[in-house]
Design a protein around this motif. Structure first.
Motif, PDB file in Angstrom:
ATOM      1  N   ARG A 146      -1.353   1.707   8.128  1.00  0.00           N
ATOM      2  CA  ARG A 146      -1.802   1.698   6.739  1.00  0.00           C
ATOM      3  C   ARG A 146      -0.611   1.657   5.782  1.00  0.00           C
ATOM      4  N   ALA A 147       0.429   2.409   6.108  1.00  0.00           N
ATOM      5  CA  ALA A 147       1.603   2.458   5.236  1.00  0.00           C
ATOM      6  C   ALA A 147       2.366   1.139   5.257  1.00  0.00           C
ATOM      7  N   GLN A 148       2.387   0.456   6.392  1.00  0.00           N
ATOM      8  CA  GLN A 148       3.009  -0.867   6.442  1.00  0.00           C
ATOM      9  C   GLN A 148       2.228  -1.848   5.565  1.00  0.00           C
ATOM     10  N   ALA A 149       0.911  -1.805   5.687  1.00  0.00           N
ATOM     11  CA  ALA A 149       0.069  -2.708   4.892  1.00  0.00           C
ATOM     12  C   ALA A 149       0.244  -2.463   3.398  1.00  0.00           C
ATOM     13  N   ALA A 150       0.547  -1.208   3.023  1.00  0.00           N
ATOM     14  CA  ALA A 150       0.743  -0.871   1.612  1.00  0.00           C
ATOM     15  C   ALA A 150       2.162  -1.144   1.141  1.00  0.00           C
ATOM     16  N   GLY A 151       3.040  -1.539   2.059  1.00  0.00           N
ATOM     17  CA  GLY A 151       4.414  -1.841   1.699  1.00  0.00           C
ATOM     18  C   GLY A 151       5.321  -0.634   1.605  1.00  0.00           C
ATOM     19  N   GLU A 152       4.859   0.529   2.058  1.00  0.00           N
ATOM     20  CA  GLU A 152       5.677   1.744   1.989  1.00  0.00           C
ATOM     21  C   GLU A 152       6.645   1.841   3.164  1.00  0.00           C
ATOM     22  N   VAL A 153       6.212   1.379   4.332  1.00  0.00           N
ATOM     23  CA  VAL A 153       6.979   1.521   5.572  1.00  0.00           C
ATOM     24  C   VAL A 153       7.413   0.139   6.046  1.00  0.00           C
ATOM     25  N   THR A 154       8.621   0.068   6.565  1.00  0.00           N
ATOM     26  CA  THR A 154       9.146  -1.197   7.059  1.00  0.00           C
ATOM     27  C   THR A 154       8.280  -1.752   8.193  1.00  0.00           C
ATOM     28  N   ASP A 155       8.157  -3.075   8.199  1.00  0.00           N
ATOM     29  CA  ASP A 155       7.406  -3.721   9.279  1.00  0.00           C
ATOM     30  C   ASP A 155       8.353  -4.365  10.295  1.00  0.00           C
ATOM     31  N   SER A 156       9.603  -3.868  10.327  1.00  0.00           N
ATOM     32  CA  SER A 156      10.585  -4.398  11.276  1.00  0.00           C
ATOM     33  C   SER A 156      10.331  -3.918  12.701  1.00  0.00           C
ATOM     34  N   ALA A 157       9.429  -2.950  12.857  1.00  0.00           N
ATOM     35  CA  ALA A 157       9.048  -2.460  14.185  1.00  0.00           C
ATOM     36  C   ALA A 157       7.551  -2.195  14.195  1.00  0.00           C
TER      37      ALA A 157
END
Length: 199
Positions: A146-157
């Motif tokens: 959810r946090a990746q989808a919201a742009g809060e957490v990196t999606d590099s992993a």
């Protein structure tokens, strides 16, 4: 004089909660049945009749510990922004002195302590521990998705890999905390882990 009749009734749930605190502060090996009898004010025969031997009593306490932890973890991570909440969760092993009770001060994570004391030679304990760790990573990975989808957490992993790393961080800190802890250094390490998740 020998006592006769039925052992006096007691509240199983409350007794298990208090036993959990005692096991958590002293550990499995260092807690005797007599310690439990004295601390819980319950007759030995009643404990055996309700919970079985010390090992069964302990494993039931570990299951209760995880059930409570899982509910709290799920509720805590159902929020945004996520990273401040994750930091709070990861710093928990460094703050067990805040949880002191009449039974003593908790030592690390009870699931982690069970890993150190009973795994791998106790298959039932091993299964409880493995299931708990899987539960932790599943819950955290869902929140990270959810946090990746919201742009809060990196999606590099992948969130699953990030969650696995956080499991290693929190369990490692929990184990180290049993031997004494430089709280400032521990918090700095956790901040580094959190910074590595930022988008």
């Amino acid at each position: 004089m020998t006592r006769t009749g039925r052992p006096r009734e007691f509240d199983k749930g409350k007794t298990l909660e208090r036993a959990l605190e005692l096991f958590w502060s002293r550990g499995y090996g260092a807690t005797s049945i007599q310690d439990l009898v004295d601390a819980l004010a319950v007759e030995r025969g009643s404990l055996y009749g309700t919970f079985g031997d010390k090992r069964r009593f302990y494993l039931e306490a570990v299951r209760l510990y995880w059930q409570v932890y899982e509910r709290r973890l799920t509720a805590a991570l159902d929020t945004a922004p996520l990273l401040p909440v994750l930091r709070e969760i990861l710093t928990h092993p460094a703050r067990t002195d805040e949880l002191i009770s009449e039974m003593g001060t908790p030592n690390g994570c009870l699931v982690g302590n069970t890993t150190a004391e009973l795994v791998p030679h106790d298959s039932e304990a091993t299964e409880i521990v493995a299931r708990s760790y899987r539960g932790f990573t599943d819950i955290v990975a869902d929140a990270l998705h959810r946090a990746q989808a919201a742009g809060e957490v990196t999606d590099s992993a992948r969130p699953e890999d990030q969650a696995q790393l956080l499991l290693y961080v929190v369990q490692g800190l929990s184990l180290v905390s049993r031997a004494g802890l430089d709280k400032k250094a521990a918090l700095a390490a956790i901040d580094a882990a959190i910074d590595g998740l930022r988008a």
